[in-house]
Design a protein around this motif. Sequence first.
Motif, PDB file in Angstrom:
ATOM      1  N   LYS A   1       0.781  -1.334  -0.025  1.00 39.01           N
ATOM      2  CA  LYS A   1       0.163   0.090  -0.036  1.00 39.01           C
ATOM      3  C   LYS A   1       0.873   1.350  -0.035  1.00 39.01           C
ATOM      4  O   LYS A   1       0.550   2.037  -0.712  1.00 39.01           O
ATOM      5  N   LYS A   2       1.953   1.241   0.703  1.00 43.46           N
ATOM      6  CA  LYS A   2       2.873   2.204   0.529  1.00 43.46           C
ATOM      7  C   LYS A   2       3.566   2.579  -0.609  1.00 43.46           C
ATOM      8  O   LYS A   2       3.285   3.787  -1.079  1.00 43.46           O
ATOM      9  N   LEU A   3       3.907   1.590  -1.299  1.00 43.98           N
ATOM     10  CA  LEU A   3       4.547   1.672  -2.540  1.00 43.98           C
ATOM     11  C   LEU A   3       3.606   2.166  -3.437  1.00 43.98           C
ATOM     12  O   LEU A   3       3.759   2.923  -4.468  1.00 43.98           O
ATOM     13  N   GLN A   4       2.236   1.640  -3.406  1.00 43.36           N
ATOM     14  CA  GLN A   4       1.273   1.913  -4.369  1.00 43.36           C
ATOM     15  C   GLN A   4       0.800   3.588  -4.172  1.00 43.36           C
ATOM     16  O   GLN A   4       0.990   4.140  -5.130  1.00 43.36           O
ATOM     17  N   ALA A   5       1.235   4.200  -2.921  1.00 44.63           N
ATOM     18  CA  ALA A   5       0.840   5.467  -2.726  1.00 44.63           C
ATOM     19  C   ALA A   5       1.994   6.264  -3.193  1.00 44.63           C
ATOM     20  O   ALA A   5       1.543   7.468  -3.819  1.00 44.63           O
TER      21      ALA A   5
END
Length: 221
Positions: free
Chosen positions: A71-75
């Motif tokens: 999720k952090k990488l997607q953000a």
Amino acid sequence: MAARGMDRMLKELKEEKDSTSGANEKSVKAKSGELAEGTAAFVSEEKEVLLEEAEKERPTPVPKKNRKGSKKLQAELEAAKELAEGNKEKYQRLLAEFDNARARSEKENGKMFDLGAKDTLEKLLPVVDNFERALDSIPDDEKNAFSEGVEMIYKQLMDTLASIGVEPMNAVGKQFDPEYHNAVIHVEDESFGENEVVEEMQKGYMYKDHVLRHSMVKVAN
């Protein structure tokens, strides 16, 4: 007798042990599915059970979308995309502004060039006037090779001026226009129309879209 009975018993026990060891022997198959000669191995049942248990206990791979940190990488990816779009818009805007500035600069430079050329061309017009006066003063019956040579030089000069955008107004027969004509004489003559230029006292010239010199004209009615 007792000794021979003990020896026989030990021999039977040994034979029984040998037969039991032979029953536990297992052959190892080659990759082709056939038994490989001379490669017999002894695999214990316990080791096979341990391998099967290890296979069962091996953890199932977790999908990438569910892994920790995705999720952090997607953000971060979305933020990078937004930044790239913003930079693209800035680049396009700056490019458009640069093109407009270049067009304005070229236009202004062209105007400055025209102003400089206009000043020089105005100084050449009296030379053109003197050529015309000299040619007009020669009677037709007195024209010779010399006068024809002068006329050819005059024509060359006018062709050169025309090639850079200098053209005479030729005001005779046109309506008087103060933007192009300078009226020096007014006459009343019913054979001409109202405010019609009937004579050009001094030729006017245009340089491209600029008035190089106003025409000095005689205007009727």
